[in-house]
Design a protein around this motif. Sequence first.
Motif, PDB file in Angstrom:
ATOM      1  N   ILE A 176       0.860  -1.173   0.000  1.00 42.35           N
ATOM      2  CA  ILE A 176       0.000   0.000   0.000  1.00 42.35           C
ATOM      3  C   ILE A 176       0.904   1.233   0.000  1.00 42.35           C
ATOM      4  O   ILE A 176       1.738   1.413   0.888  1.00 42.35           O
ATOM      5  CB  ILE A 176      -0.971  -0.005   1.206  1.00 42.35           C
ATOM      6  CG1 ILE A 176      -1.849   1.256   1.203  1.00 42.35           C
ATOM      7  CG2 ILE A 176      -0.250  -0.187   2.523  1.00 42.35           C
ATOM      8  CD1 ILE A 176      -3.030   1.146   2.156  1.00 42.35           C
ATOM      9  N   ASP A 177       0.765   2.050  -1.014  1.00 47.45           N
ATOM     10  CA  ASP A 177       1.613   3.230  -1.205  1.00 47.45           C
ATOM     11  C   ASP A 177       0.774   4.490  -0.983  1.00 47.45           C
ATOM     12  O   ASP A 177      -0.166   4.773  -1.729  1.00 47.45           O
ATOM     13  CB  ASP A 177       2.199   3.223  -2.618  1.00 47.45           C
ATOM     14  CG  ASP A 177       3.197   4.361  -2.856  1.00 47.45           C
ATOM     15  OD1 ASP A 177       3.293   5.255  -1.993  1.00 47.45           O
ATOM     16  OD2 ASP A 177       3.859   4.353  -3.905  1.00 47.45           O
ATOM     17  N   VAL A 178       1.125   5.238   0.061  1.00 45.30           N
ATOM     18  CA  VAL A 178       0.339   6.423   0.414  1.00 45.30           C
ATOM     19  C   VAL A 178       1.127   7.719   0.206  1.00 45.30           C
ATOM     20  O   VAL A 178       0.669   8.796   0.618  1.00 45.30           O
ATOM     21  CB  VAL A 178      -0.133   6.333   1.886  1.00 45.30           C
ATOM     22  CG1 VAL A 178      -0.987   5.094   2.102  1.00 45.30           C
ATOM     23  CG2 VAL A 178       1.064   6.323   2.842  1.00 45.30           C
ATOM     24  N   GLN A 179       2.288   7.651  -0.436  1.00 46.94           N
ATOM     25  CA  GLN A 179       3.145   8.830  -0.548  1.00 46.94           C
ATOM     26  C   GLN A 179       2.468   9.965  -1.314  1.00 46.94           C
ATOM     27  O   GLN A 179       2.531  11.136  -0.897  1.00 46.94           O
ATOM     28  CB  GLN A 179       4.475   8.451  -1.226  1.00 46.94           C
ATOM     29  CG  GLN A 179       5.335   7.497  -0.401  1.00 46.94           C
ATOM     30  CD  GLN A 179       5.611   8.040   0.989  1.00 46.94           C
ATOM     31  OE1 GLN A 179       5.965   9.209   1.164  1.00 46.94           O
ATOM     32  NE2 GLN A 179       5.421   7.191   1.993  1.00 46.94           N
ATOM     33  N   ARG A 180       1.832   9.652  -2.409  1.00 46.75           N
ATOM     34  CA  ARG A 180       1.179  10.711  -3.199  1.00 46.75           C
ATOM     35  C   ARG A 180       0.025  11.336  -2.422  1.00 46.75           C
ATOM     36  O   ARG A 180      -0.206  12.561  -2.511  1.00 46.75           O
ATOM     37  CB  ARG A 180       0.692  10.141  -4.530  1.00 46.75           C
ATOM     38  CG  ARG A 180       1.807   9.715  -5.480  1.00 46.75           C
ATOM     39  CD  ARG A 180       1.233   8.998  -6.686  1.00 46.75           C
ATOM     40  NE  ARG A 180       0.341   9.859  -7.457  1.00 46.75           N
ATOM     41  CZ  ARG A 180      -0.693   9.422  -8.174  1.00 46.75           C
ATOM     42  NH1 ARG A 180      -0.988   8.122  -8.197  1.00 46.75           N
ATOM     43  NH2 ARG A 180      -1.443  10.258  -8.858  1.00 46.75           N
ATOM     44  N   ALA A 181      -0.679  10.525  -1.668  1.00 47.80           N
ATOM     45  CA  ALA A 181      -1.784  11.060  -0.868  1.00 47.80           C
ATOM     46  C   ALA A 181      -1.257  11.988   0.219  1.00 47.80           C
ATOM     47  O   ALA A 181      -1.834  13.057   0.481  1.00 47.80           O
ATOM     48  CB  ALA A 181      -2.581   9.918  -0.249  1.00 47.80           C
ATOM     49  N   ARG A 182      -0.179  11.592   0.874  1.00 50.65           N
ATOM     50  CA  ARG A 182       0.403  12.433   1.925  1.00 50.65           C
ATOM     51  C   ARG A 182       0.872  13.779   1.374  1.00 50.65           C
ATOM     52  O   ARG A 182       0.809  14.798   2.077  1.00 50.65           O
ATOM     53  CB  ARG A 182       1.573  11.705   2.583  1.00 50.65           C
ATOM     54  CG  ARG A 182       1.152  10.619   3.564  1.00 50.65           C
ATOM     55  CD  ARG A 182       2.321  10.064   4.343  1.00 50.65           C
ATOM     56  NE  ARG A 182       1.848   9.135   5.362  1.00 50.65           N
ATOM     57  CZ  ARG A 182       2.376   7.949   5.596  1.00 50.65           C
ATOM     58  NH1 ARG A 182       3.416   7.530   4.863  1.00 50.65           N
ATOM     59  NH2 ARG A 182       1.890   7.174   6.533  1.00 50.65           N
ATOM     60  N   ALA A 183       1.340  13.767   0.129  1.00 51.96           N
ATOM     61  CA  ALA A 183       1.856  14.999  -0.474  1.00 51.96           C
ATOM     62  C   ALA A 183       0.763  15.889  -1.049  1.00 51.96           C
ATOM     63  O   ALA A 183       1.036  17.029  -1.444  1.00 51.96           O
ATOM     64  CB  ALA A 183       2.851  14.636  -1.575  1.00 51.96           C
ATOM     65  N   HIS A 184      -0.446  15.410  -1.101  1.00 52.17           N
ATOM     66  CA  HIS A 184      -1.535  16.186  -1.693  1.00 52.17           C
ATOM     67  C   HIS A 184      -1.835  17.416  -0.840  1.00 52.17           C
ATOM     68  O   HIS A 184      -1.917  17.323   0.400  1.00 52.17           O
ATOM     69  CB  HIS A 184      -2.788  15.303  -1.800  1.00 52.17           C
ATOM     70  CG  HIS A 184      -3.897  15.920  -2.591  1.00 52.17           C
ATOM     71  ND1 HIS A 184      -3.798  16.186  -3.934  1.00 52.17           N
ATOM     72  CD2 HIS A 184      -5.145  16.338  -2.222  1.00 52.17           C
ATOM     73  CE1 HIS A 184      -4.929  16.721  -4.365  1.00 52.17           C
ATOM     74  NE2 HIS A 184      -5.752  16.833  -3.331  1.00 52.17           N
ATOM     75  N   PRO A 185      -1.983  18.589  -1.452  1.00 51.71           N
ATOM     76  CA  PRO A 185      -2.256  19.818  -0.691  1.00 51.71           C
ATOM     77  C   PRO A 185      -3.500  19.676   0.188  1.00 51.71           C
ATOM     78  O   PRO A 185      -4.543  19.199  -0.264  1.00 51.71           O
ATOM     79  CB  PRO A 185      -2.471  20.871  -1.785  1.00 51.71           C
ATOM     80  CG  PRO A 185      -1.731  20.337  -2.969  1.00 51.71           C
ATOM     81  CD  PRO A 185      -1.860  18.855  -2.901  1.00 51.71           C
ATOM     82  N   GLY A 186      -3.383  20.079   1.437  1.00 48.10           N
ATOM     83  CA  GLY A 186      -4.517  20.047   2.360  1.00 48.10           C
ATOM     84  C   GLY A 186      -4.608  18.784   3.174  1.00 48.10           C
ATOM     85  O   GLY A 186      -5.454  18.681   4.068  1.00 48.10           O
ATOM     86  N   VAL A 187      -3.756  17.792   2.894  1.00 50.18           N
ATOM     87  CA  VAL A 187      -3.778  16.542   3.648  1.00 50.18           C
ATOM     88  C   VAL A 187      -2.895  16.681   4.888  1.00 50.18           C
ATOM     89  O   VAL A 187      -1.743  17.134   4.801  1.00 50.18           O
ATOM     90  CB  VAL A 187      -3.302  15.355   2.777  1.00 50.18           C
ATOM     91  CG1 VAL A 187      -3.097  14.111   3.628  1.00 50.18           C
ATOM     92  CG2 VAL A 187      -4.319  15.087   1.676  1.00 50.18           C
TER      93      VAL A 187
END
Length: 778
Positions: free
Chosen positions: A19-30
Amino acid sequence: MLHAKLLRSPQPHAVIESIDVQRARAHPGVHLVLTGKDFPVPFGIMPVSQDEYPLAPERVRYVGDPVAAVIARDEQTAGEALELIEVKYRALPTIATPEEALAHPETRIHDYGESGNIHRNQAYEFGDVDEALAHSDHVFDDVFFYEGNTHLPIEQQASLAAIDGEGKLLLSSSTQNPHYLHRQLARVLQMPASQIRVIACSNGGGFGGKCDPGGHEFVVCKAALLLGRPVKIGLTRQEVFYVHRGRHPVLMRLRTGVSQDGRLTAMHLQTLLDGGAYGSHGPAATFYSGVLTPVTYELPRFKFEACRVFTNKPACGPKRGHGTPQPRFGQEIQLDKIAEKLALDPAELRLGMVTRPGSLTASWLRVGTTGLAECIRKVVEMSGWKDKHRKLPAGRGVGIACSTYMCGAGVSIYWNKMPHSGVQLLVDRSGQVTVFCGSTEIGQGSDDVLAAIVAEVLGVDTGVVRCVTGDTAITPVDLGSYSSRVTIMMGNAAVQAAERMREQFAGAVAEQLGTTPERVVFSQGRVFAAEDPGRGMSFAEAVAITESKLGTLSAVGSYTPPKPPGKYKGGGVGPSPAYSFSACVVEVEVDEKTGWIHVPKIWIAHDIGRAINPVLARGQVIGSVYMGLGEALMEEQAFRRLPPKLSGALVHRIPSMLDYKSLTALDMPEVEVALIEDPDPNCPFGAKEVGQGPLLPVMPAVANAIYDAVGVRIDELPITPDKVLAALELKAAGKPPRIGPERFPEVPYPKPMFVLPPWEGGDGNESKMPRPLGVAAS
């Protein structure tokens, strides 16, 4: 305030390989992304089934299982970030039905349980049932199926977690059981329970669907602890279908012996429950799929075998009636078949076999007061039964059915010797009475009942009583709103607290009134001497006098149910301080060309003990009728497999209110309600439950009415027009006019625990079978 959203599995059964969450963590507002590794400790409402994680760490077990959470500045941002999470799954074989679960033990959904995919497997025998059946004048053998369905509360689940001014965790949530949620939060978050506060917000309906702790509740709490900010989550309607915990689909077989004059001699009941992916309340539901059967009618001998299996579907749990509507559906239809065979009126047949007040059942359940006979007589009278049954024109008919339900479970979900409910009263010099209790208002009117009971004991208007409920930080423990327990258990605790408070007042003012404490009367906001009502004072004046003598005024009360008479292992499931009873007559009109079923009117009588608030009580009865009629005619939590090119996943057929059918106001018939009052001494002012029992007879009464109207048997729910048409076609072809399951599968039930009934010399303990198992009865 931040907002949370959950990422749910599209696979019904799979290993999470990555499970790769790196892009989600980098999303503005997260602000935060959580996965299963953040929750190493499992949870579960019952100690024997702690098999869920807030976020699945290694394996998903149904479409909708949560695997990750995003906490962001708003819901839209959180939803955008969910789409950036990449999960790699390795699909596993999917178990879709109980039959598949039994046939494929090698594909284990969980590594615990009885064996294979069997979660719970149990068998009890009270008296030699085979011997009794062998000597019966008639033996009826029928198989029935009750489809699962869901709760449909108006309000979806929602939670708000925050750190309060003292640095403690505060969770405000739409839960029915704040006490059990409080315990599970401490377990999963590995925090002292004293550092956690749960407030049960007023619920927009629950019906059992908000009894279990929800993964979303742990997620927002964890996020609030990590971020130090309030975090909110509100489930969508589709997510509520995924969370589920609704009615178990149950396949049933009933073999029932009866004498020529219409007396039951024995019953062998077998049930097979589709439990879905997790344990939930499954151990209790397994028991309840049969354990209350002997309470309604006299049943000399009873054998009960039940098996709950895991499947790759949302977990089933407690829905209004919790496990008891399914066997009631089967038994009440079978009783109509018995009545027809013996040429007896179905109402008269039931009248001749009702259990008696103060009696013990074959399974060692103590029946208190029972108004079932009066309920039957009342609905027969109200409906004009004798002028309608078998006498209406073709296409019109009436059916009758009865039921019983518990007034609270006799034991708590986790073993302890503490009270099931506590109440604390605080009275100040203004005359205001504040009542503290952990009970939860879910729309059933429990706060009104609490205020009314305290007001009645103290002789004041309910307007001076303020209720503070459902808050684990400031209210005494109450186990929650389930099993129709609140009026009885909270109510008894309230009576005790209020009587203790009244004793303080009486002792303080008796001398001034020129009487003895036991002669002081509290009524209509006044306190006076019984021998001279004119010599008295206002309640507020009595409070002031008492406070001046005794100091700050408070009192506590608590309630623990009586010990169950059954001493065998498992004898703690089913006992209750009292049982309610209901009888129902349904009138139907069936269009033989389309199979369409119209219900113009329903008559129902409910043995309530005593109605504390008749308006609320009637509302509860009508609400039960509404829910029962929906289950009878249209509601079903059904599933389908997607085509192989779309993954072959097992998914909801109808996971939204656009397609899930439930009654509208236009479908709802006129309902005539009769409340039968026969106060039970174990209950506060004699009041029994009314929230769940009246649902149970509705479904079988509909089925029996359809048979009276067009002569076809529909032995499964829901009863839809296509099934009626199919049965009518069988009838026209000269075949048995019945739609329903044809067989009951081979289930590896264990050797039954044998317990002698009270009238055969039993003492409530397990005993030896009078003949060796496997030896045929003579």
